[in-house]
Design a protein around this motif. Structure first.
Motif, PDB file in Angstrom:
ATOM      1  N   TYR A  47      48.783  23.301  94.804  1.00 48.59           N
ATOM      2  CA  TYR A  47      47.557  22.968  94.084  1.00 48.59           C
ATOM      3  C   TYR A  47      46.899  21.724  94.676  1.00 48.59           C
ATOM      4  CZ  TYR A  47      48.905  26.222  90.277  1.00 48.59           C
ATOM      5  OH  TYR A  47      49.246  27.320  89.522  1.00 48.59           O
ATOM      6  N   SER A  48      47.691  20.731  95.023  1.00 49.37           N
ATOM      7  CA  SER A  48      47.169  19.497  95.585  1.00 49.37           C
ATOM      8  C   SER A  48      46.423  19.759  96.892  1.00 49.37           C
ATOM      9  CB  SER A  48      48.308  18.499  95.826  1.00 49.37           C
ATOM     10  OG  SER A  48      47.814  17.303  96.397  1.00 49.37           O
ATOM     11  N   GLY A  49      46.958  20.638  97.712  1.00 51.32           N
ATOM     12  CA  GLY A  49      46.341  20.961  98.990  1.00 51.32           C
ATOM     13  C   GLY A  49      44.993  21.647  98.857  1.00 51.32           C
ATOM     14  N   ARG A  50      44.678  22.118  97.658  1.00 53.14           N
ATOM     15  CA  ARG A  50      43.406  22.814  97.418  1.00 53.14           C
ATOM     16  C   ARG A  50      42.448  21.977  96.562  1.00 53.14           C
ATOM     17  NH1 ARG A  50      44.065  28.409  98.227  1.00 53.14           N
ATOM     18  NH2 ARG A  50      41.794  28.452  98.178  1.00 53.14           N
ATOM     19  N   ARG A  51      42.677  20.679  96.507  1.00 53.64           N
ATOM     20  CA  ARG A  51      41.837  19.801  95.676  1.00 53.64           C
ATOM     21  C   ARG A  51      40.349  19.967  95.953  1.00 53.64           C
ATOM     22  NH1 ARG A  51      42.530  13.923  95.804  1.00 53.64           N
ATOM     23  NH2 ARG A  51      42.494  14.343  98.003  1.00 53.64           N
ATOM     24  N   ASP A  52      39.970  20.076  97.216  1.00 47.53           N
ATOM     25  CA  ASP A  52      38.555  20.216  97.559  1.00 47.53           C
ATOM     26  C   ASP A  52      37.994  21.520  97.020  1.00 47.53           C
ATOM     27  OD1 ASP A  52      38.683  17.782  98.821  1.00 47.53           O
ATOM     28  OD2 ASP A  52      38.797  18.615 100.848  1.00 47.53           O
ATOM     29  N   ASP A  53      38.798  22.586  97.047  1.00 51.67           N
ATOM     30  CA  ASP A  53      38.352  23.875  96.512  1.00 51.67           C
ATOM     31  C   ASP A  53      38.124  23.779  95.006  1.00 51.67           C
ATOM     32  OD1 ASP A  53      38.502  25.066  99.055  1.00 51.67           O
ATOM     33  OD2 ASP A  53      40.622  25.523  98.766  1.00 51.67           O
ATOM     34  N   PHE A  54      39.023  23.100  94.301  1.00 50.22           N
ATOM     35  CA  PHE A  54      38.839  22.896  92.863  1.00 50.22           C
ATOM     36  C   PHE A  54      37.588  22.057  92.601  1.00 50.22           C
ATOM     37  CE2 PHE A  54      43.537  23.627  92.845  1.00 50.22           C
ATOM     38  CZ  PHE A  54      43.555  24.743  92.016  1.00 50.22           C
ATOM     39  N   ALA A  55      37.392  21.024  93.419  1.00 47.67           N
ATOM     40  CA  ALA A  55      36.251  20.121  93.238  1.00 47.67           C
ATOM     41  C   ALA A  55      34.922  20.863  93.390  1.00 47.67           C
ATOM     42  CB  ALA A  55      36.332  18.960  94.224  1.00 47.67           C
ATOM     43  N   GLN A  56      34.883  21.899  94.229  1.00 47.94           N
ATOM     44  CA  GLN A  56      33.650  22.685  94.400  1.00 47.94           C
ATOM     45  C   GLN A  56      33.206  23.309  93.080  1.00 47.94           C
ATOM     46  OE1 GLN A  56      34.358  25.600  97.454  1.00 47.94           O
ATOM     47  NE2 GLN A  56      33.905  24.159  99.097  1.00 47.94           N
ATOM     48  N   PHE A  57      34.146  23.532  92.182  1.00 50.58           N
ATOM     49  CA  PHE A  57      33.834  24.117  90.876  1.00 50.58           C
ATOM     50  C   PHE A  57      33.860  23.054  89.771  1.00 50.58           C
ATOM     51  CE2 PHE A  57      35.545  27.772  93.269  1.00 50.58           C
ATOM     52  CZ  PHE A  57      34.463  28.623  93.165  1.00 50.58           C
ATOM     53  N   ASP A  58      33.640  21.794  90.141  1.00 49.14           N
ATOM     54  CA  ASP A  58      33.648  20.690  89.163  1.00 49.14           C
ATOM     55  C   ASP A  58      34.921  20.695  88.322  1.00 49.14           C
ATOM     56  OD1 ASP A  58      31.197  19.605  89.882  1.00 49.14           O
ATOM     57  OD2 ASP A  58      30.071  20.841  88.473  1.00 49.14           O
ATOM     58  N   THR A  59      36.051  20.843  88.987  1.00 53.10           N
ATOM     59  CA  THR A  59      37.328  20.959  88.286  1.00 53.10           C
ATOM     60  C   THR A  59      38.322  19.930  88.801  1.00 53.10           C
ATOM     61  OG1 THR A  59      36.947  23.333  87.975  1.00 53.10           O
ATOM     62  CG2 THR A  59      39.218  22.561  87.743  1.00 53.10           C
ATOM     63  N   VAL A  60      38.974  19.245  87.860  1.00 50.63           N
ATOM     64  CA  VAL A  60      40.059  18.329  88.191  1.00 50.63           C
ATOM     65  C   VAL A  60      41.370  18.963  87.734  1.00 50.63           C
ATOM     66  CG1 VAL A  60      38.674  16.225  88.162  1.00 50.63           C
ATOM     67  CG2 VAL A  60      39.747  17.020  86.052  1.00 50.63           C
ATOM     68  N   VAL A  61      42.428  18.662  88.466  1.00 48.88           N
ATOM     69  CA  VAL A  61      43.746  19.223  88.177  1.00 48.88           C
ATOM     70  C   VAL A  61      44.716  18.075  87.918  1.00 48.88           C
ATOM     71  CG1 VAL A  61      45.632  20.665  89.046  1.00 48.88           C
ATOM     72  CG2 VAL A  61      43.261  21.193  89.691  1.00 48.88           C
ATOM     73  N   PHE A  62      45.466  18.196  86.839  1.00 48.23           N
ATOM     74  CA  PHE A  62      46.488  17.208  86.503  1.00 48.23           C
ATOM     75  C   PHE A  62      47.830  17.899  86.331  1.00 48.23           C
ATOM     76  CE2 PHE A  62      42.597  15.426  84.509  1.00 48.23           C
ATOM     77  CZ  PHE A  62      42.489  14.282  85.277  1.00 48.23           C
ATOM     78  N   GLY A  63      48.861  17.340  86.954  1.00 50.87           N
ATOM     79  CA  GLY A  63      50.223  17.762  86.667  1.00 50.87           C
ATOM     80  C   GLY A  63      50.705  16.956  85.472  1.00 50.87           C
ATOM     81  N   ILE A  64      51.564  17.553  84.656  1.00 52.50           N
ATOM     82  CA  ILE A  64      52.034  16.838  83.472  1.00 52.50           C
ATOM     83  C   ILE A  64      53.456  17.257  83.124  1.00 52.50           C
ATOM     84  CG2 ILE A  64      50.876  18.530  81.982  1.00 52.50           C
ATOM     85  CD1 ILE A  64      50.419  16.281  79.961  1.00 52.50           C
ATOM     86  N   ASN A  65      54.320  16.270  82.944  1.00 50.25           N
ATOM     87  CA  ASN A  65      55.675  16.531  82.468  1.00 50.25           C
ATOM     88  C   ASN A  65      56.259  15.265  81.867  1.00 50.25           C
ATOM     89  OD1 ASN A  65      56.883  14.945  84.456  1.00 50.25           O
ATOM     90  ND2 ASN A  65      57.747  16.647  85.591  1.00 50.25           N
ATOM     91  N   ARG A  66      57.538  15.318  81.532  1.00 47.09           N
ATOM     92  CA  ARG A  66      58.171  14.210  80.806  1.00 47.09           C
ATOM     93  C   ARG A  66      58.648  13.076  81.712  1.00 47.09           C
ATOM     94  NH1 ARG A  66      64.310  16.261  79.769  1.00 47.09           N
ATOM     95  NH2 ARG A  66      64.984  15.535  81.797  1.00 47.09           N
ATOM     96  N   ASP A  67      58.562  13.246  83.014  1.00 50.39           N
ATOM     97  CA  ASP A  67      59.048  12.202  83.915  1.00 50.39           C
ATOM     98  C   ASP A  67      58.159  10.962  83.847  1.00 50.39           C
ATOM     99  OD1 ASP A  67      61.342  13.490  84.932  1.00 50.39           O
ATOM    100  OD2 ASP A  67      60.118  14.650  86.319  1.00 50.39           O
ATOM    101  N   SER A  68      58.723   9.829  84.269  1.00 47.35           N
ATOM    102  CA  SER A  68      57.995   8.559  84.242  1.00 47.35           C
ATOM    103  C   SER A  68      56.977   8.486  85.373  1.00 47.35           C
ATOM    104  CB  SER A  68      58.976   7.398  84.379  1.00 47.35           C
ATOM    105  OG  SER A  68      59.471   7.352  85.712  1.00 47.35           O
ATOM    106  N   VAL A  69      56.062   7.554  85.239  1.00 47.20           N
ATOM    107  CA  VAL A  69      55.072   7.303  86.287  1.00 47.20           C
ATOM    108  C   VAL A  69      55.784   6.949  87.595  1.00 47.20           C
ATOM    109  CG1 VAL A  69      53.252   5.704  86.994  1.00 47.20           C
ATOM    110  CG2 VAL A  69      53.241   6.659  84.699  1.00 47.20           C
ATOM    111  N   TYR A  70      56.885   6.218  87.507  1.00 46.79           N
ATOM    112  CA  TYR A  70      57.618   5.799  88.710  1.00 46.79           C
ATOM    113  C   TYR A  70      58.221   7.003  89.432  1.00 46.79           C
ATOM    114  CZ  TYR A  70      56.973   1.542  86.098  1.00 46.79           C
ATOM    115  OH  TYR A  70      56.410   0.526  85.387  1.00 46.79           O
ATOM    116  N   THR A  71      58.776   7.922  88.674  1.00 51.56           N
ATOM    117  CA  THR A  71      59.315   9.151  89.280  1.00 51.56           C
ATOM    118  C   THR A  71      58.181   9.964  89.877  1.00 51.56           C
ATOM    119  OG1 THR A  71      61.080   9.155  87.630  1.00 51.56           O
ATOM    120  CG2 THR A  71      60.744  11.192  88.853  1.00 51.56           C
ATOM    121  N   HIS A  72      57.057  10.068  89.142  1.00 52.81           N
ATOM    122  CA  HIS A  72      55.893  10.798  89.646  1.00 52.81           C
ATOM    123  C   HIS A  72      55.431  10.216  90.988  1.00 52.81           C
ATOM    124  CE1 HIS A  72      55.488  13.235  86.164  1.00 52.81           C
ATOM    125  NE2 HIS A  72      54.671  12.486  85.452  1.00 52.81           N
ATOM    126  N   LYS A  73      55.356   8.875  91.062  1.00 53.23           N
ATOM    127  CA  LYS A  73      54.883   8.233  92.300  1.00 53.23           C
ATOM    128  C   LYS A  73      55.814   8.542  93.467  1.00 53.23           C
ATOM    129  CE  LYS A  73      52.324   4.411  90.268  1.00 53.23           C
ATOM    130  NZ  LYS A  73      52.188   2.981  90.091  1.00 53.23           N
TER     131      LYS A  73
END
Length: 157
Positions: free
Chosen positions: A54-80
């Motif tokens: 999904y991340s690799g297609r960010r520009d394709d999503f942006a063409q449709f005025d769309t933002v994508v967020f991943g979401i789970n229980r892990d901490s910001v530090y683990t996410h980073k």
């Protein structure tokens, strides 16, 4: 069976992101479509395929005025750390208590994390599509398929 949130206002939330921003869903109302990608855990095998795709297609999503967020229980530090290792450029949101997963009906109590699910929310803040995998080990909604759903949504407006 349709998910009960389809056609309803998306449950609002504010969560900290891997980008260090606080993300409030309702702040996108009137501006962007939003894709929420619930996934069980950072560094797990299937998640490490889905989110980079999904991340690799960010520009394709942006063409449709769309933002994508991943979401789970892990901490910001683990996410980073996970985002850095796998080249994920999407904001990953820390739903530490799984309150948002519960609000969207995708929390798996016995596992203590969310299932794998993708919600498409239109610019009006209404849930327009929900794709819930039967098992957390499944990943069947690939970026091309998700983009087709977003394109159909754009055509309806």
């Amino acid at each position: 069976m349709a998910h009960p949130l389809i056609g309803q206002p998306a449950p609002d939330f504010t969560l900290k992101a891997s980008t260090s921003d606080m993300i409030t869903l309702s702040s996108f109302k009137g501006q962007k479509n939003v894709v929420l990608v619930f996934y069980p855990l950072d560094f797990s095998p299937v998640c490490s395929m889905q989110l980079p795709e999904y991340s690799g297609r960010r520009d394709d999503f942006a063409q449709f005025d769309t933002v994508v967020f991943g979401i789970n229980r892990d901490s910001v530090y683990t996410h980073k750390a996970w985002a850095a290792e796998f080249g994920i450029e999407l904001p990953l949101l820390a739903d530490i208590k799984c309150d948002v997963a519960k609000a969207y009906g995708v929390y798996i109590e016995e596992k203590g994390h969310s299932g794998r699910a993708v919600f498409l929310i239109d610019k009006k803040g209404i849930v327009r599509d929900a794709h819930i995998e039967n098992a957390t080990s499944e990943f069947t909604l690939h970026a091309d398929d998700l983009l087709k759903k977003i394109e159909q949504l754009a055509a309806m407006v």
